[in-house]
Design a protein around this motif. Structure first.
Motif, PDB file in Angstrom:
ATOM      1  N   PRO A   4       0.792  -1.329   0.039  1.00  0.00           N
ATOM      2  CA  PRO A   4      -0.104  -0.110  -0.047  1.00  0.00           C
ATOM      3  C   PRO A   4       0.964   1.359   0.091  1.00  0.00           C
ATOM      4  CG  PRO A   4      -0.003  -0.856   2.294  1.00  0.00           C
ATOM      5  CD  PRO A   4       0.558  -1.927   1.298  1.00  0.00           C
ATOM      6  N   ASN A   6      -0.297  -0.478  11.304  1.00  0.00           N
ATOM      7  CA  ASN A   6      -1.159  -1.399  10.554  1.00  0.00           C
ATOM      8  C   ASN A   6      -0.919  -2.208   9.266  1.00  0.00           C
ATOM      9  OD1 ASN A   6      -2.867  -1.137  12.829  1.00  0.00           O
ATOM     10  ND2 ASN A   6      -3.846   0.740  11.948  1.00  0.00           N
ATOM     11  N   TYR A  23     -12.439  -3.576   0.085  1.00  0.00           N
ATOM     12  CA  TYR A  23     -11.312  -2.879   1.042  1.00  0.00           C
ATOM     13  C   TYR A  23     -10.431  -3.986   1.640  1.00  0.00           C
ATOM     14  CZ  TYR A  23     -10.146   1.344   3.141  1.00  0.00           C
ATOM     15  OH  TYR A  23      -9.575   2.634   3.391  1.00  0.00           O
ATOM     16  N   GLY A  75      -7.898  -5.230  -0.149  1.00  0.00           N
ATOM     17  CA  GLY A  75      -6.460  -5.233  -0.702  1.00  0.00           C
ATOM     18  C   GLY A  75      -6.289  -5.442  -2.207  1.00  0.00           C
ATOM     19  N   SER A 128      -7.183  -4.151  -5.335  1.00  0.00           N
ATOM     20  CA  SER A 128      -6.558  -3.352  -6.261  1.00  0.00           C
ATOM     21  C   SER A 128      -5.243  -2.847  -5.773  1.00  0.00           C
ATOM     22  CB  SER A 128      -7.617  -1.978  -6.114  1.00  0.00           C
ATOM     23  OG  SER A 128      -8.887  -2.352  -6.714  1.00  0.00           O
ATOM     24  N   THR A 129      -4.652  -2.821  -4.628  1.00  0.00           N
ATOM     25  CA  THR A 129      -3.590  -2.528  -3.982  1.00  0.00           C
ATOM     26  C   THR A 129      -2.641  -3.617  -4.632  1.00  0.00           C
ATOM     27  OG1 THR A 129      -4.503  -1.610  -2.111  1.00  0.00           O
ATOM     28  CG2 THR A 129      -2.259  -1.948  -2.038  1.00  0.00           C
ATOM     29  N   ASP A 181     -12.871  -2.297 -11.035  1.00  0.00           N
ATOM     30  CA  ASP A 181     -13.150  -0.726 -10.591  1.00  0.00           C
ATOM     31  C   ASP A 181     -12.869   0.246 -11.621  1.00  0.00           C
ATOM     32  OD1 ASP A 181     -13.041  -1.822  -8.097  1.00  0.00           O
ATOM     33  OD2 ASP A 181     -11.164  -0.836  -7.266  1.00  0.00           O
TER      34      ASP A 181
HETATM   35  P1  ADP Z   1     -10.118  -3.384  -2.707  1.00  0.00           P
HETATM   36  O1  ADP Z   1      -9.700  -3.409  -4.028  1.00  0.00           O
HETATM   37  O2  ADP Z   1     -10.149  -5.031  -2.253  1.00  0.00           O
HETATM   38  O3  ADP Z   1     -11.524  -2.655  -2.476  1.00  0.00           O
HETATM   39  P2  ADP Z   1      -7.825  -1.870  -2.010  1.00  0.00           P
HETATM   40  O4  ADP Z   1      -6.769  -2.492  -2.399  1.00  0.00           O
HETATM   41  O5  ADP Z   1      -8.492  -0.554  -2.754  1.00  0.00           O
HETATM   42  O6  ADP Z   1      -9.091  -2.902  -1.822  1.00  0.00           O
HETATM   43  O7  ADP Z   1      -7.383  -1.369  -0.589  1.00  0.00           O
HETATM   44  C1  ADP Z   1      -8.134  -0.652   0.454  1.00  0.00           C
HETATM   45  C2  ADP Z   1      -7.477  -0.110   1.431  1.00  0.00           C
HETATM   46  O8  ADP Z   1      -6.467  -0.633   2.009  1.00  0.00           O
HETATM   47  C3  ADP Z   1      -6.622   0.918   0.845  1.00  0.00           C
HETATM   48  O9  ADP Z   1      -6.520   2.284   1.525  1.00  0.00           O
HETATM   49  C4  ADP Z   1      -5.060   0.599   0.876  1.00  0.00           C
HETATM   50  O10 ADP Z   1      -4.293   1.476   0.976  1.00  0.00           O
HETATM   51  C5  ADP Z   1      -5.288  -0.206   2.097  1.00  0.00           C
HETATM   52  N1  ADP Z   1      -4.213  -1.191   2.016  1.00  0.00           N
HETATM   53  C6  ADP Z   1      -4.093  -2.174   1.077  1.00  0.00           C
HETATM   54  N2  ADP Z   1      -3.129  -3.071   1.561  1.00  0.00           N
HETATM   55  C7  ADP Z   1      -3.065  -2.987   2.501  1.00  0.00           C
HETATM   56  C8  ADP Z   1      -2.050  -3.664   3.458  1.00  0.00           C
HETATM   57  N3  ADP Z   1      -1.246  -4.769   3.361  1.00  0.00           N
HETATM   58  N4  ADP Z   1      -1.848  -2.775   4.904  1.00  0.00           N
HETATM   59  C9  ADP Z   1      -2.567  -2.217   5.073  1.00  0.00           C
HETATM   60  N5  ADP Z   1      -3.166  -1.188   4.289  1.00  0.00           N
HETATM   61  C10 ADP Z   1      -3.511  -1.919   3.173  1.00  0.00           C
END
Ligand code: ADP
Ligand code: MG
Length: 565
Positions: free
Chosen positions: A203, A217, A256, A258, A260-261, A351
């Protein structure tokens, strides 16, 4: 010599700004040669361009620090950042406009070949921009003396001589980058399209920052057992992480968690990252292309018929042209253009995709007959793309289980941790049939390469110049690159502008395809350096960073005057 420069500066002190022009030329200092290549016309104009060249026997970097392309890029990048740090520590000079600004084009989180620094056996050369100091429109001669006679020698002394640098840190840069390139070169052999190391930090700080999220976190990446692979890297030794196999991979999971991340880290994994970034060992095949919907973009004679057919008004989709694409037609064109230029991996996120391009379920098939629906959804082509074209796909899809049928790997993200749920998904796919009809045909997707015409690349009016990271001014037009997500550096955008100018004058012969033309440019760059595409070749070439072929093609494809045979 530098005494001569001092004399000149004494002479023009207090004169009108234009007198600075007299400075253009070269000057020998004790440890370097200063080239003043271009002097700005006034204090508000873009800063003046200079180069500082230190002979290698003075700089003293051992050959092993730059004896292959990976190491060379790493050392150049390291020195650029060192210069940047020294500049930051200099006292500010006051004055009008850009007075006293000293600038070097340091990259962001990625390490990319750039024009800011050149290291070879003969010399180390830094390319800087300087705002020559003025009070109003009068030359501030003593300010200029401080810059040239005091600051530049300091910059050289502190950042371009090995003896003043932390050699351990240089080696960290060089070896990390070499390991990244090595890992990327091994993916194919191992049947993988991407690798995400255990412990990687994916992230980012925020939606507008590419730095790692620093937060108690953050969950470091941890590969699931069944997908864990090992690599032996030349410098770092053994590394483990998740290997994403060739074929069709789904990333599923709750909102939420992770998804897309993970995909975003993978799409940036075509580049190398600086030590400390967290994504140093998130490595993706170099030709991976992020595909998204991009309504409003222009499309020039692209054969989108594998995905879209029978549009209203009998529009020809084998040479589809529009000034204003829809979500689905733009997404189809993005895929076909990626295939045309060459790719082995497509990356898609629900997305940023057009829903009707991605799925068409059984109920909708019942209500809207195939002959009334121009779109063959991606779900019915994705396997074929792999089978016939050798193109894999990684797809984030939390919203539809229909894709279970076509995936050979399903990764579930849960609390930012990946789990291999392939078997479970397959079982569910068997138990709960989708009852949808497979659409499309079994004909392989064959792309006829398009041949650019000269007239579409003529610049009318002003020059080609990048305005910001996502916009290139092309005469009276603008090329919009906001949705070209793998363009990561403003200086890449600059370079794309230069490359388009370069090919238009040199290689667009109305016989060669886009890919053939671009391959010629990359051959030139490989042989003569990135500077070759600059209109100031031989001098300070401007701030350039190497774009991928894919992004250069993307810019051409979005140029509104672009035309092909
Ligand atoms: P999704 O696509 O599954 O809905 P995202 O990838 O957009 O979720 O992530 C949601 C939120 O979680 C973002 O704000 C991202 O920065 C945070 N995030 C993603 N991976 C991690 C991680 N490994 N540790 C902490 N926060 C994370
Ligand atoms: Mg998402």
């Amino acid at each position: 010599t530098k005494e001569y420069l001092k004399k000149k500066l004494d002479k023009i002190d207090g004169k009108g700004y234009k007198a600075y022009k007299d400075l253009e030329g070269e000057y020998e200092f004790e440890k370097f040669i200063l080239y003043i290549d271009h002097v700005q016309g006034d204090p508000f104009a873009p800063p003046s361009r200079i180069r500082v060249k230190v002979p290698q026997n003075m700089a003293d970097f051992e050959f092993s620090m730059y004896n292959n392309p990976s190491r060379q890029v790493a050392l150049e990048d390291f020195l650029t950042r060192s210069v940047f740090e020294v500049i930051k520590s200099l006292p500010p000079l006051k004055g009008t406009g850009h007075s006293g600004d000293i600038y070097i084009d340091k990259g962001g989180q990625q390490i990319i070949k750039r024009s800011a620094m050149v290291v070879n056996k003969e010399y180390v050369e830094a390319r800087l921009s300087i705002g020559l100091p003025a009070f109003g429109r009068r030359i501030n001669g003593s300010g200029a003396q401080r810059i040239f006679l005091e600051f530049l020698p300091q910059i050289v002394e502190k950042s371009l001589l090995k003896k003043s640098l932390n050699v351990q840190e240089i080696w960290l840069w060089v070896e990390t980058l070499e390991d990244q390139d090595y890992l990327r070169s091994q993916l194919k052999e191992r049947g993988l399209v991407a690798f995400v190391a255990d412990g990687a930090i994916l992230p980012r700080e925020s939606g507008i920052s590419d730095r790692p999220l620093k937060d108690g976190n953050v969950v470091p990446f941890e590969s699931p057992n069944s997908l864990r692979v090992k690599f032996q890297l030349p410098n770092r030794g053994e590394i483990t992480g998740m290997g994403i196999p060739e074929g069709v991979t789904l990333i599923v999971g709750g909102g939420y968690h992770g998804k897309s991340t993970l995909l975003q880290a993978i799409q940036k994994g075509v580049y190398n990252h600086i030590p400390g970034d967290g994504r140093e060992f998130v490595i993706t095949v170099a030709d991976a292309v992020k595909i998204r919907a991009e309504d409003g973009r222009r499309i020039e004679k692209v054969d989108i018929s594998p995905f879209i057919n029978n549009l209203p008004n009998n529009v020809d989709t084998t040479r589809f042209t529009t000034e204003n694409a829809s979500g689905s037609t733009s997404q189809a064109a993005n895929i076909i253009e990626a295939i045309e230029i060459g790719t082995s991996l497509l990356l898609l996120d629900e997305d940023t995709s057009a829903t009707n391009f991605m799925i068409r379920d059984a109920r909708m098939q019942k209500l809207i007959a195939k002959k009334e629906e121009p779109i063959t959804p991606f779900i019915d082509r994705v396997k074929q793309l792999y089978k016939d074209n050798g193109i894999s796909t990684i797809l984030v899809m939390g919203g539809s289980g229909d894709y279970f049928d076509v995936a050979n790997c399903v990764i579930k993200m849960h609390n930012y941790r990946p789990y291999d749920v392939t078997q479970e998904a397959k079982k569910i796919a068997k138990e709960f049939k989708t009852n949808r009809e497979v659409e499309g045909n079994n004909e392989p997707i064959v792309i006829k390469p398009r041949i650019p015409l000269k007239k579409g690349l003529e610049v009318k009016g002003k020059k080609i110049k990048s305005k910001d990271e996502d916009t290139i001014r092309f005469g009276y037009q603008e090329i919009e690159l906001d949705y070209v997500e793998q363009l990561v550096d403003k200086s890449q955008t600059n370079a794309i502008g230069e490359i388009i100018r370069y090919i238009a004058s040199k290689y667009v012969d109305e016989k060669s395809s886009i890919k053939e033309i671009l391959e010629k440019v990359y051959k030139d760059i490989y042989e003569k350096g990135l500077d070759v595409v600059s209109s100031f070749y031989g001098k300070h070439p401007g701030n350039l960073a190497l774009p991928r072929l894919q992004e250069v093609a993307a810019a051409l494809n979005r140029l509104r005057s672009f035309t092909v045979k």
